[in-house]
Design a protein around this motif. Structure first.
Motif, mmCIF file in Angstrom:
data_model
loop_
_atom_site.group_PDB
_atom_site.id
_atom_site.type_symbol
_atom_site.label_atom_id
_atom_site.label_comp_id
_atom_site.label_asym_id
_atom_site.label_seq_id
_atom_site.Cartn_x
_atom_site.Cartn_y
_atom_site.Cartn_z
ATOM 1 N N HIS A 163 0.825 -1.212 0.000
ATOM 2 C CA HIS A 163 0.000 0.000 0.000
ATOM 3 C C HIS A 163 0.858 1.261 0.000
ATOM 4 N N GLN A 164 2.164 1.103 0.250
ATOM 5 C CA GLN A 164 3.106 2.218 0.170
ATOM 6 C C GLN A 164 4.161 1.947 -0.906
ATOM 7 N N PHE A 165 3.749 1.282 -1.987
ATOM 8 C CA PHE A 165 4.702 0.839 -3.009
ATOM 9 C C PHE A 165 5.526 1.985 -3.585
ATOM 10 N N ALA A 166 4.902 3.126 -3.852
ATOM 11 C CA ALA A 166 5.620 4.243 -4.459
ATOM 12 C C ALA A 166 6.793 4.684 -3.592
ATOM 13 N N ARG A 167 6.685 4.454 -2.282
ATOM 14 C CA ARG A 167 7.773 4.844 -1.382
ATOM 15 C C ARG A 167 8.771 3.711 -1.187
ATOM 16 N N ILE A 168 8.293 2.511 -0.920
ATOM 17 C CA ILE A 168 9.223 1.428 -0.602
ATOM 18 C C ILE A 168 9.998 0.962 -1.829
ATOM 19 N N ASN A 169 9.542 1.341 -3.021
ATOM 20 C CA ASN A 169 10.274 1.001 -4.232
ATOM 21 C C ASN A 169 11.555 1.814 -4.361
ATOM 22 N N ARG A 170 11.695 2.872 -3.595
ATOM 23 C CA ARG A 170 12.859 3.754 -3.691
ATOM 24 C C ARG A 170 13.797 3.480 -2.524
ATOM 25 N N ARG A 171 15.003 3.007 -2.865
ATOM 26 C CA ARG A 171 15.920 2.534 -1.841
ATOM 27 C C ARG A 171 17.227 3.338 -1.832
ATOM 28 N N MET A 172 17.934 3.270 -0.730
ATOM 29 C CA MET A 172 19.261 3.870 -0.595
ATOM 30 C C MET A 172 20.298 2.801 -0.911
ATOM 31 N N HIS A 173 20.930 2.918 -2.079
ATOM 32 C CA HIS A 173 21.861 1.910 -2.562
ATOM 33 C C HIS A 173 23.315 2.278 -2.269
ATOM 34 N N ASN A 174 23.560 3.386 -1.593
ATOM 35 C CA ASN A 174 24.903 3.889 -1.325
ATOM 36 C C ASN A 174 25.696 2.935 -0.434
ATOM 37 N N LYS A 175 27.038 2.998 -0.594
ATOM 38 C CA LYS A 175 27.952 2.247 0.274
ATOM 39 C C LYS A 175 29.093 3.176 0.686
#
Length: 520
Positions: A163-175
């Motif tokens: 139900h929050q797909f638009a948000r959880i689809n965006r991730r922090m991929h930094n290392k």
């Protein structure tokens, strides 16, 4: 695909009759990188390693070997005196993860301020572990873009958060790993056994760089931007009612005490250099000095209301490639080129640039759905003039070299490094894959380093070790793709994609029909 997922989310919500949500009114005490660090051991080593004439430049040292890459992080944590700032997409609940966590705990006990920022996607089941660390004095742990469901496995958390797909689809991929705001490590590696050559079955082929000088201050500033953003939540704010910090800390310390750090397996790396721990003990790091540009997407890229354009890292990567005049050599584990990447490739090829791209084959990828997206573009890339290479599975790599076994760990399997070498002068190294997700959905970070010496080292590693261990793709006279390998010094031509099963072929076709490339 977005409409299908929205419909699925609606069904899930109706079925549940209610949905989990994130806490409101969360307090995020702002903080910044420490600058009172000139008297620390690491600051002094960084200074002693920098010639007077190179003071305005950043120093770099590649970390090609997994064992030494982990050892470097542990050694820096053990020597840090004032601050440790860590930012990772994945911090696994395994031997490597716990060894690093133990080093962070021990540093905090010495009075070092520890800030740990972890993306929440792969943190299922880790709340108690991370909350136990955060309950210690001098430690803060924050989660980036947390899923509302906390106490479930990976797949369940995803489904119950749709139900929050638009948000959880965006991730922090930094290392990123920064010690005393003077020495940093950044690149492609997450914190898990398979990134350090320690997994039993399959390990990742990856690359980091250690950095000193002006680049470190810029990396720390980028970290602060994430740490203080509205997209992060203190781990304590995500705990259920009745959470007992004292019990969590006791459980954390008991688990941490059970692990012991293993020294690096090799005294020298693939470039013939001694380990970072040994060089720190000797008081001087062997570095190459060069001007560098620090790249970091803004945390707002993860905002569901944010623009759908390419992020700053993808934009600069494409810009760099489009300026090539002689050669582009790229390694990316996942390739689903966005429009900006295709434009950059075309610009380079118009300049008659030799463009080589190495990625995973169907037998080495850990993301078959992404490979299906890549397979749609393979023919077009070859017709444009791109020289494509796909990493072979283990047995074929041995045969290609006519060796008893391929170089490195016997379980090495999958490409994970994200690299670009342009005109044997510029090196891009970072977290960005050559796909839509890195360009538009995930936040990324990286460095563009103007150093013929570093570029030559990376090009040498790829040309010497990876291209000979890869299938070379070409267009046959009848228009089909052929995969070329070597066996006992002779060329072997594969008319069908090697190791692609009927079931995999069907899954690829279905994936190509059903999944929007923006999600790959």
């Amino acid at each position: 695909m977005t409409n299908r997922l929205s419909m699925l989310a609606l069904v899930v919500m109706l079925g549940l009759g209610g949905c989990a949500g994130l806490p409101s009114g969360v307090q995020r005490a702002p903080s910044q990188a420490r600058h009172d660090v000139a008297d620390t051991s690491l600051a002094q080593i960084a200074a002693q390693s920098t010639p007077e004439a190179q003071q305005a430049l950043s120093g770099f040292r590649l970390l090609p070997d997994g064992a030494q890459a982990l050892e470097a992080r542990i050694a820096l944590a053990q020597r840090a005196a004032k601050s440790l700032d860590l930012q990772y997409y994945q911090l696994a609940h395994d031997r490597s993860g716990w060894q690093l966590l133990r080093a962070l705990r021990d540093a905090a006990a010495r009075g070092v301020r520890v800030r740990l920022l972890v993306d929440d996607l792969y943190a299922a089941g880790q709340d108690a572990m991370l909350a136990g660390l955060a309950a210690l004095p001098n430690v803060e742990v924050r989660m980036f873009n947390p899923l509302p469901v906390r106490d479930a496995g990976f797949a369940t958390r995803i489904v119950l958060s749709l139900h929050q797909f638009a948000r959880i689809n965006r991730r922090m991929h930094n290392k990123l790993f920064v010690a005393d705001n003077r020495i940093a490590i950044t690149g492609g590696r997450n914190i898990a056994d398979e990134y350090f050559g320690r997994a039993d079955a399959v390990n990742f082929i990856d690359l980091d760089t250690l950095a000193t000088g002006p680049a470190v201050a810029e990396l720390s500033a980028a970290f602060d931007g994430y740490w203080n953003s509205e997209h992060v939540y203190p781990i304590a704010a995500l705990q259920a009612a009745g959470f007992d910090p004292a019990a969590a800390t006791q459980a954390f310390s008991s688990a941490a005490d059970a692990v012991v750090f293993d020294p690096a397996l090799a005294t020298t790396d693939a470039l013939g250099r001694s380990g970072v721990a040994q060089q720190l003990a000797e008081g001087r790091l062997a570095l190459l000095f060069a001007p560098a540009q620090v790249l970091a997407d803004a945390p707002a890229k993860a905002d569901e209301r944010g623009p759908g354009a390419d992020g700053a890292v993808a934009h600069r990567h494409a810009e760099l490639v489009s300026t090539a005049r002689e050669e582009v050599l790229i390694a990316s584990p996942y390739v689903v080129p966005a429009a900006s990447s295709v434009t950059a490739i075309k610009a380079a090829l118009l300049n008659k640039v030799h463009y080589k791209l190495i990625t995973n084959s169907i037998s080495t990828t850990d993301e078959p759905l992404v490979h299906a997206g890549y397979a749609k573009h393979r023919m077009a890339l070859l017709k444009m003039g791109v020289k494509l290479y796909e990493l072979m599975p283990l047995a074929q790599r041995a045969a290609a070299r006519d060796d008893a076994a391929p170089r490195g760990s016997a379980s090495v399997g999958r490409l994970h490094a994200k690299l670009a070498v342009v005109d044997r002068r510029f090196l891009f190294i970072g977290s960005m894959n050559l796909d839509h997700r890195s360009a538009r959905s995930n936040t990324e970070a990286g460095l563009v380093i103007d150093s013929p010496a570093l570029a030559a080292e990376v090009a040498g590693l790829l040309q010497r070790d990876r291209l000979p261990e890869s299938y070379r793709l070409r267009l046959a006279d009848d228009g089909r793709i052929e995969w070329i390998s070597q066996h006992a010094g002779a060329e072997v031509v594969h008319r069908d994609e090697p190791h692609l099963t009927v079931a995999q072929s069907l899954k690829q076709w279905l994936g190509q029909q059903l999944v929007d490339e923006e999600l790959l």
